[in-house]
Motif scaffolding. Structure first.
Motif, PDB file in Angstrom:
ATOM      1  N   GLY A  38       0.780  -1.132   0.226  1.00 38.43           N
ATOM      2  CA  GLY A  38      -0.101   0.043  -0.022  1.00 38.43           C
ATOM      3  C   GLY A  38       0.724   1.332  -0.069  1.00 38.43           C
ATOM      4  N   LEU A  39       1.820   1.332   0.910  1.00 38.02           N
ATOM      5  CA  LEU A  39       2.875   2.436   0.822  1.00 38.02           C
ATOM      6  C   LEU A  39       3.380   2.496  -0.500  1.00 38.02           C
ATOM      7  N   ARG A  40       4.001   1.548  -1.057  1.00 38.38           N
ATOM      8  CA  ARG A  40       4.500   1.713  -2.409  1.00 38.38           C
ATOM      9  C   ARG A  40       3.336   2.197  -3.470  1.00 38.38           C
ATOM     10  N   ALA A  41       2.136   1.738  -3.452  1.00 32.51           N
ATOM     11  CA  ALA A  41       1.131   2.429  -4.293  1.00 32.51           C
ATOM     12  C   ALA A  41       1.046   3.723  -4.060  1.00 32.51           C
ATOM     13  N   PHE A  42       0.915   4.228  -2.752  1.00 36.76           N
ATOM     14  CA  PHE A  42       0.832   5.789  -2.443  1.00 36.76           C
ATOM     15  C   PHE A  42       2.127   6.333  -2.910  1.00 36.76           C
ATOM     16  N   HIS A  43       3.113   5.953  -2.720  1.00 36.12           N
ATOM     17  CA  HIS A  43       4.275   6.631  -3.543  1.00 36.12           C
ATOM     18  C   HIS A  43       4.346   6.940  -4.945  1.00 36.12           C
ATOM     19  N   LYS A  44       3.653   5.916  -5.789  1.00 36.66           N
ATOM     20  CA  LYS A  44       3.552   5.872  -7.199  1.00 36.66           C
ATOM     21  C   LYS A  44       2.367   6.947  -7.565  1.00 36.66           C
TER      22      LYS A  44
END
Length: 139
Positions: A38-44
C-alpha cells in the motif's frame, strides 16, 4: 474527475467487495493486500483517500497509518477492522489517535460505508479530531 482511492486489506473477498461497491459509485480504486505494498502504491500515485484494514500480516494497519501520516497530513484515511480489540487495546481508537480520519468496524452497511467515504473526500473528517461520532462500520 473521479476520486482515486487506495484500498489496503489482506482479505481478497473484502478487497473485491469494497472495490465493486466503490467502482459502482464512480470511484477509481487501487488495491494492496498489505501495508508495505500500500505504501509503495501511495508513493507511485497519491490517492484522494486511503482505506486500510488494521489487522494484516507483514505490515499491519496501525503502522501503515503512521507511515501514511508522515507522507501526507492531508490525505484522509479510513481505518477498518473486524478485530477491533486485543485485551484492553481498541485498535480503531488507536488508529484515530494516530491519524485516521474515520473508523469503521466490520461488518458495516454499504450505505454507511459510502457515506463515510463521501464525507472524508469532502473534507468533513480531515483528521482524528474530526472523526465521526456515529457508529463504526465494517466490511
Amino acid at each position: 474527475m473521479k476520486s482515486y482511492i487506495l484500498l489496503i486489506d489482506d482479505e481478497a473477498l473484502v478487497r473485491q467487495t469494497l472495490t465493486q461497491v466503490l467502482e459502482n459509485e464512480g470511484y477509481e480504486v487501487h488495491c494492496a493486500p498489505e501495508g508495505r505494498e500500500g505504501l509503495r502504491a501511495f508513493h507511485k500515485r497519491q490517492p484522494d483517500l486511503v482505506i486500510s484494514d488494521i489487522l494484516m500480516p507483514t505490515m499491519e494497519g496501525i503502522e501503515t497509518i503512521m507511515e501514511l501520516r508522515i507522507l501526507s497530513q492531508d490525505c484522509p484515511i479510513i481505518a477498518i477492522s473486524g478485530g477491533g480489540r486485543f485485551g484492553e487495546i481498541d485498535f480503531l481508537a488507536v488508529a484515530k489517535e494516530l491519524g485516521a480520519s474515520a473508523t469503521l468496524s466490520k461488518p458495516f452497511e454499504t450505505e454507511d460505508f459510502l457515506q463515510t467515504v463521501a464525507s472524508c473526500l469532502a473534507g468533513k473528517f480531515a483528521g482524528p479530531e474530526l472523526s465521526p461520532g456515529r457508529p463504526k462500520i465494517a466490511a
